[in-house]
Write an enzyme that holds these catalytic residues in place. Structure first.
Site, PDB file in Angstrom:
ATOM      1  N   ASP A 332      39.833  44.464  47.229  1.00 23.80           N
ATOM      2  CA  ASP A 332      40.574  43.562  46.077  1.00 23.80           C
ATOM      3  C   ASP A 332      40.542  42.077  47.407  1.00 23.80           C
ATOM      4  O   ASP A 332      40.888  43.022  48.322  1.00 23.80           O
ATOM      5  CB  ASP A 332      41.211  44.128  45.281  1.00 23.80           C
ATOM      6  N   ASP A 632      41.775  47.862  40.811  1.00 17.37           N
ATOM      7  CA  ASP A 632      43.842  48.524  40.044  1.00 17.37           C
ATOM      8  C   ASP A 632      43.354  47.841  38.250  1.00 17.37           C
ATOM      9  O   ASP A 632      43.892  48.783  37.671  1.00 17.37           O
ATOM     10  CB  ASP A 632      44.024  46.519  40.412  1.00 17.37           C
ATOM     11  N   ASP A 636      37.657  49.386  36.562  1.00 16.02           N
ATOM     12  CA  ASP A 636      37.069  49.687  37.973  1.00 16.02           C
ATOM     13  C   ASP A 636      36.960  51.328  38.122  1.00 16.02           C
ATOM     14  O   ASP A 636      36.194  52.069  38.838  1.00 16.02           O
ATOM     15  CB  ASP A 636      38.196  49.274  39.016  1.00 16.02           C
TER      16      ASP A 636
HETATM   17  P1  ATP Z   1      41.005  40.411  43.194  1.00 14.06           P
HETATM   18  O1  ATP Z   1      39.697  41.079  42.517  1.00 14.06           O
HETATM   19  O2  ATP Z   1      40.514  39.436  44.399  1.00 14.06           O
HETATM   20  O3  ATP Z   1      42.429  41.005  43.253  1.00 14.06           O
HETATM   21  P2  ATP Z   1      41.228  39.274  40.863  1.00 14.06           P
HETATM   22  O4  ATP Z   1      41.015  40.946  40.231  1.00 14.06           O
HETATM   23  O5  ATP Z   1      42.186  38.781  40.741  1.00 14.06           O
HETATM   24  O6  ATP Z   1      41.050  39.708  41.859  1.00 14.06           O
HETATM   25  P3  ATP Z   1      40.394  38.968  38.346  1.00 14.06           P
HETATM   26  O7  ATP Z   1      41.829  39.476  38.094  1.00 14.06           O
HETATM   27  O8  ATP Z   1      39.543  39.644  37.758  1.00 14.06           O
HETATM   28  O9  ATP Z   1      40.746  38.483  39.830  1.00 14.06           O
HETATM   29  O10 ATP Z   1      40.550  37.125  38.162  1.00 14.06           O
HETATM   30  C1  ATP Z   1      39.550  36.229  38.146  1.00 14.06           C
HETATM   31  C2  ATP Z   1      39.654  35.455  37.591  1.00 14.06           C
HETATM   32  O11 ATP Z   1      40.484  35.033  36.262  1.00 14.06           O
HETATM   33  C3  ATP Z   1      40.840  34.782  38.517  1.00 14.06           C
HETATM   34  O12 ATP Z   1      40.482  33.931  39.695  1.00 14.06           O
HETATM   35  C4  ATP Z   1      41.438  33.463  37.452  1.00 14.06           C
HETATM   36  O13 ATP Z   1      40.921  32.192  37.389  1.00 14.06           O
HETATM   37  C5  ATP Z   1      40.787  34.293  36.232  1.00 14.06           C
HETATM   38  N1  ATP Z   1      41.999  34.990  36.205  1.00 14.06           N
HETATM   39  C6  ATP Z   1      43.159  35.842  36.011  1.00 14.06           C
HETATM   40  N2  ATP Z   1      44.459  36.079  35.599  1.00 14.06           N
HETATM   41  C7  ATP Z   1      44.327  35.506  34.484  1.00 14.06           C
HETATM   42  C8  ATP Z   1      45.024  35.915  33.720  1.00 14.06           C
HETATM   43  N3  ATP Z   1      46.276  36.271  33.184  1.00 14.06           N
HETATM   44  N4  ATP Z   1      44.562  34.717  32.414  1.00 14.06           N
HETATM   45  C9  ATP Z   1      43.691  33.730  32.544  1.00 14.06           C
HETATM   46  N5  ATP Z   1      43.182  33.413  33.217  1.00 14.06           N
HETATM   47  C10 ATP Z   1      43.313  34.797  34.509  1.00 14.06           C
END
Ligand code: ATP
Length: 905
Positions: A332, A632, A636
């Protein structure tokens, strides 16, 4: 305070009744009250699984075929009136059991300590605030917040549930998640039908909920089921099992050969039977590596601890081995490669881009603006209300609870001048659609302030939100038709600087609007603007990626983030193919064959959903690669299970992911994965070293006895002497290898093949060569001493000492499997090595010169000049096998370098 409520009927009662019975309101307990209740009810822990008692554990040490053989030998030697031999054999068996017992106890302690490092946390409301506490400090009456991925920490009566689903297989056996609700159910409803309850140990697969604790520890449904308690894990891995099985087969083989020799000797009358029998006993104890299983267990325990020190906590032991063979790490981005310390750095509105600055999460800082910061009011309101995090000042430091990204939004709202706490208070949240990594947005329905309309606030990935909006808020505060091109272009620009983007929108609804439906937000939203957040890369991750490349390990970044952001961060951290990004949509358009073709040349995957991770793992595995995958979120779990090494985040990761993982990173840091791979390689090497070092001793001894038998000679070493060597000196010196540090070139070698057998041709060859050298040394000095007119007793003592000296030199040889042993560093050894050598040397002097030991071990004084000769033989044997290794390595290293070049490109 007695039992506060009848747990048998909580599911039939209304929420208000339960709260009343538990003497709490929906804002939770005060810390004082919680403390009092903790004293009364005790810790929220399940009763410990009954462990094997010490006597049983000691007796289990004797439960091995190797020990049976020794016990058999003791009985028969006693029967033949060789009392001293049988006493020595028994003493050795007992010493072995004591060593095994102590070491196993230590290993179990180490495993327990590690298990405690994984103790789960729970989010509760205490003193009216959201807090994260250790799960075992929960008490009846605590109000707990649950979200997807959580493991329910106690039995809860739900007070609020939004699209909440729970997997209750652990209790009901039903693996399909069940929907939860807050309405009471019939008294006779089965556990699986008590929809208003969430039971301890079950896993939240989606949605969010708030519930009040009705039972903790042994009072939970899971606590009531005896026999389902956590199992005690023993220290074995496939390789160790394989080695132990090998040792068993070897034992059976040796026994058969010994039996045949005995029969034929008896038939042909070559020797008196007793002497022949003692020779055969000698052969059996010589060839069987009695000390090996104990040393291997210790090697693993040392490995598990070394990894834990590097923040990598092993959940399933086989992972120690797999980690050493990892050839691709899929990771990630957020929090693993970056710090997950977010700060809003830019704000994009219809009027243009503004820059934001400040320190950490403190809600103070400046916003550069040509226009008016007041135009940010609604955007800041959305950021504050569509938010589950909390920030608060403690001792001058701003600390956060919940998602760092959401915490950064609160601090941003503060910087615009918004009193977010007051707004959150006044505009009560009526409903929520929680964030989900598949939909990539979150929405809340809040009442208006005063008698105003209610309002829906939405935040999420820009592409998602843009598709839902028909209007945008312009610089004058008017709502005008949306201009998607403007937003896309600006968003790309912000993303290309490595900033994480989030868009905000709202939709006013009637004052009496209650539940939030998907249809409410799918269209007709008004776009307020976007924020760009910085999240700096971890410097140690950059170094770790470089290390991985040197070690022939590919690194793939798999992120939910925007392609532009991912590419920019990819470049900053030094990923190889940072210009090439495949998005989730690209992956959906590819079939498995196209994906398999593309995957080796692509290192960045953006806007992916958890299902993509599973496909990526399988595509990589189809190339024969050994894949480590991090995760996480709750979704997953399948990818982690499928990966060769599933890695969960200890801090950010959900309990569901941790349960599916082989390894948990205590600090969520990519550098810890690289460290774990390094330790994994070290443990594998050390297992190999222990075997490569132990078996030639047995081989040399067995060949010596066999040769003597074939030539009809007296044995150059007696059975008790052999036992002394195998169990006392070999275990002492062998354990030193369990503590061997990582070899210098360990992370410069390519990963070993997934299916490489431990007892490879090369290793077996090495064992044979060294066994022959040992044979020559032992037999040589024995013969020489006899020719010089020494008694058999002296010659045997010399032979035994020669073997031990050669073992010591061999130890220095084996410490460097992949490089030369003739360097200062290699000669210098380690403290453990020198300690082991000192103990063994003292032991040898004692056995050779102390009269009472001489009686037991049939030894005699060795003259000084022969002592020097013995050491010289050790040196010669070392030089001989080192020459052989150098020749072999030259040949193999070329092949290894070619292979490395092929993988890393
Ligand atoms: P990585 O895989 O790099 O850890 P991530 O797991 O943080 O990324 P996600 O959490 O799936 O990726 O988030 C993807 C997208 O969803 C983010 O780029 C953001 O635009 C949106 N996002 C993330 N968290 C939130 C939230 N709490 N509320 C609304 N939108 C969110």
């Amino acid at each position: 305070m007695t039992k506060m409520l009848n747990t048998q009927i909580c599911h039939t009662q209304k929420t208000e009744e339960i709260l009343e019975a538990l003497e709490v309101n929906s804002q939770g307990l005060t810390s004082e009250e919680a403390e009092k209740r903790l004293e009364h009810f005790g810790l929220n822990r399940l009763p410990e699984a009954a462990k094997r008692g010490p006597i049983m554990r000691f007796l289990m040490q004797f439960n091995s075929i190797l020990i049976y053989v020794l016990l058999g030998a003791a009985a028969i030697t006693a029967f033949l009136d060789h009392w001293i031999d049988s006493a020595v054999i028994l003493a050795v068996v007992i010493v072995n059991a004591v060593i095994g017992f102590i070491q196993e106890g230590k290993a179990e302690e180490a495993m327990d300590a590690i298990r405690n490092m994984l103790a789960p946390h729970a989010n509760v409301m205490r003193d009216g605030q959201r807090q994260s506490i250790e799960g075992d400090r929960l008490v009846p009456g605590d109000v707990v917040l649950l979200e997807a991925g959580d493991k329910v920490p106690a039995d809860l009566r739900l007070l609020q549930a939004n699209t909440m689903q729970v997997q209750e297989a652990i209790l009901t056996g039903e693996s399909v998640p069940v929907e939860k609700d807050i309405a009471p159910v019939r008294q006779d409803a089965a556990l699986g039908d008590r929809a208003c309850m969430a039971f301890s140990g079950t896993i939240v697969t989606s949605g969010q909920a708030r519930g009040v604790v009705t039972g903790t520890g042994a009072e939970t449904e899971i606590g009531k089921i005896s026999g389902m308690l956590s199992k005690v894990e023993t220290l074995v891995t496939p390789l160790v099992k394989q080695t132990n099985r090998f040792a068993e087969y070897l034992t059976i083989f040796i026994l058969t050969v010994s039996g045949l020799i005995l029969l034929s000797g008896w038939y042909f009358q070559t020797m008196p039977f007793t002497e022949l029998f003692m020779a055969v006993v000698g052969l059996s104890v010589a060839a069987i590596p009695e000390g090996l299983p104990a040393v291997l267990t210790i090697t693993l325990a040392v490995g598990v601890q070394a990894m834990a020190e590097r923040n990598a906590i092993i959940r399933r032991l086989p992972a120690i081995e797999t980690l050493g063979s990892v050839s691709v790490i899929c990771t990630d981005k957020t929090g693993t490669l970056t710090r997950n310390e977010m700060m809003v750095a830019s704000v994009l509105t219809a009027g243009g881009v503004m820059q934001v600055d400040g320190e950490g999460y403190a809600p103070q800082g400046t916003i550069s603006s040509d226009g008016d910061v007041a135009q940010l009011h609604d955007l800041a309101l959305a950021a504050a209300l569509c938010n589950d995090a909390a920030i608060r000042e403690e001792d001058g430091q701003w600390r956060i609870e919940g998602d760092p990204m959401e915490a950064a939004l609160l601090s941003f709202a503060g910087k615009t001048g918004l009193d977010w706490e007051q707004e959150q208070h006044q505009r009560e949240r009526r409903d929520i659609l929680p964030f989900d990594s598949t939909t990539r947005y979150m929405a809340t329905l809040n009442t208006g302030s005063g008698d105003h309309q209610a309002c829906i606030f939405v935040k999420g990935a820009p592409e998602r939100i843009l598709g839902m909006c028909t209007e945008q808020r312009d610089a004058n505060g008017e709502n005008v038709p949306i201009d998607p091109d403007y937003w896309q272009e600006q968003a790309e620009h912000i993303a290309s600087q490595g900033q994480r983007l989030l868009a905000f929108a709202l939709k006013p609804v009637g004052a009496d609007h209650r539940g939030l439906q998907l249809s409410d937000i799918e269209q007709g939203l008004i776009l307020l603007g976007m924020t760009g957040m910085i999240d700096p890369p971890r410097p140690e991750a950059v170094a770790a990626i470089a290390d991985c490349y040197h070690a022939g390990i590919a690194v793939k970044m798999i992120t939910g983030d925007h392609a532009g952001t991912a590419a920019a961060i990819g470049k900053q951290i030094g990923l190889k193919n940072a210009d090439r990004v495949l998005t989730g949509a690209d992956l959906d358009a590819m079939d498995d064959i196209a994906l398999t073709d593309a995957i080796l040349e692509t290192d960045i995957f953006a806007r992916t959903s958890p299902e993509h991770k599973l496909r990526l793992v399988m595509a990589l595995q189809s190339h024969g690669l050994s894949v480590a995958m991090t995760g996480d979120g709750v979704n997953d779990a399948p990818a982690l299970k499928r990966a060769d090494a599933g890695i969960a985040m200890g801090q950010k990761g959900s309990e569901a992911t941790k349960e599916a993982a082989d390894l948990v990173l205590a600090d969520d840091n990519f550098a810890s994965i690289a460290a774990a791979v390094r330790e994994g390689r070290t443990v594998y090497d050390n297992i190999k070293k222990v075997i490569a070092w132990t078996l030639p001793t047995n081989g040399g001894e067995a060949m010596t006895v066999l040769l003597a038998l074939m030539l009809g000679l007296m044995l150059p070493i007696t059975p008790v002497q052999i036992l002394w060597i195998n169990l006392v000196t070999a275990v002492t010196l062998g354990i030193a290898l369990a503590f061997e540090p990582t070899e210098e070139r360990t992370m410069l070698r390519p990963p070993r093949a997934k299916d490489e057998p431990l007892l490879s041709g090369e290793l077996l060859w090495g064992i044979l060569v060294v066994s022959l050298v040992f044979l020559a040394g032992v037999f040589g000095i024995y013969k020489y001493a006899i020719l010089q007119g020494y008694s058999i007793g002296v010659a045997r003592t010399m032979a035994m000492n020669t073997l031990v000296v050669m073992e010591i030199f061999h130890l220095f040889f084996v410490r460097n499997l992949y490089g030369t042993s003739i360097t200062w560093d290699a000669m210098k050894g380690t403290k453990v090595i020198w300690l082991a050598i000192t103990i063994v040397t003292l032991g040898q002097f004692a056995v050779t010169y102390l009269p009472f030991l001489q009686k037991i071990f049939q030894t005699e004084d060795v003259p000084f000049d022969y002592g020097v000769l013995i050491v010289a033989i050790g040196v010669a044997s070392f030089i001989l096998i080192e020459i052989e290794k150098q020749v072999r390595l030259r040949f193999f290293r070329q092949k290894e370098m070619d292979k490395n070049a092929a993988i890393t490109g």
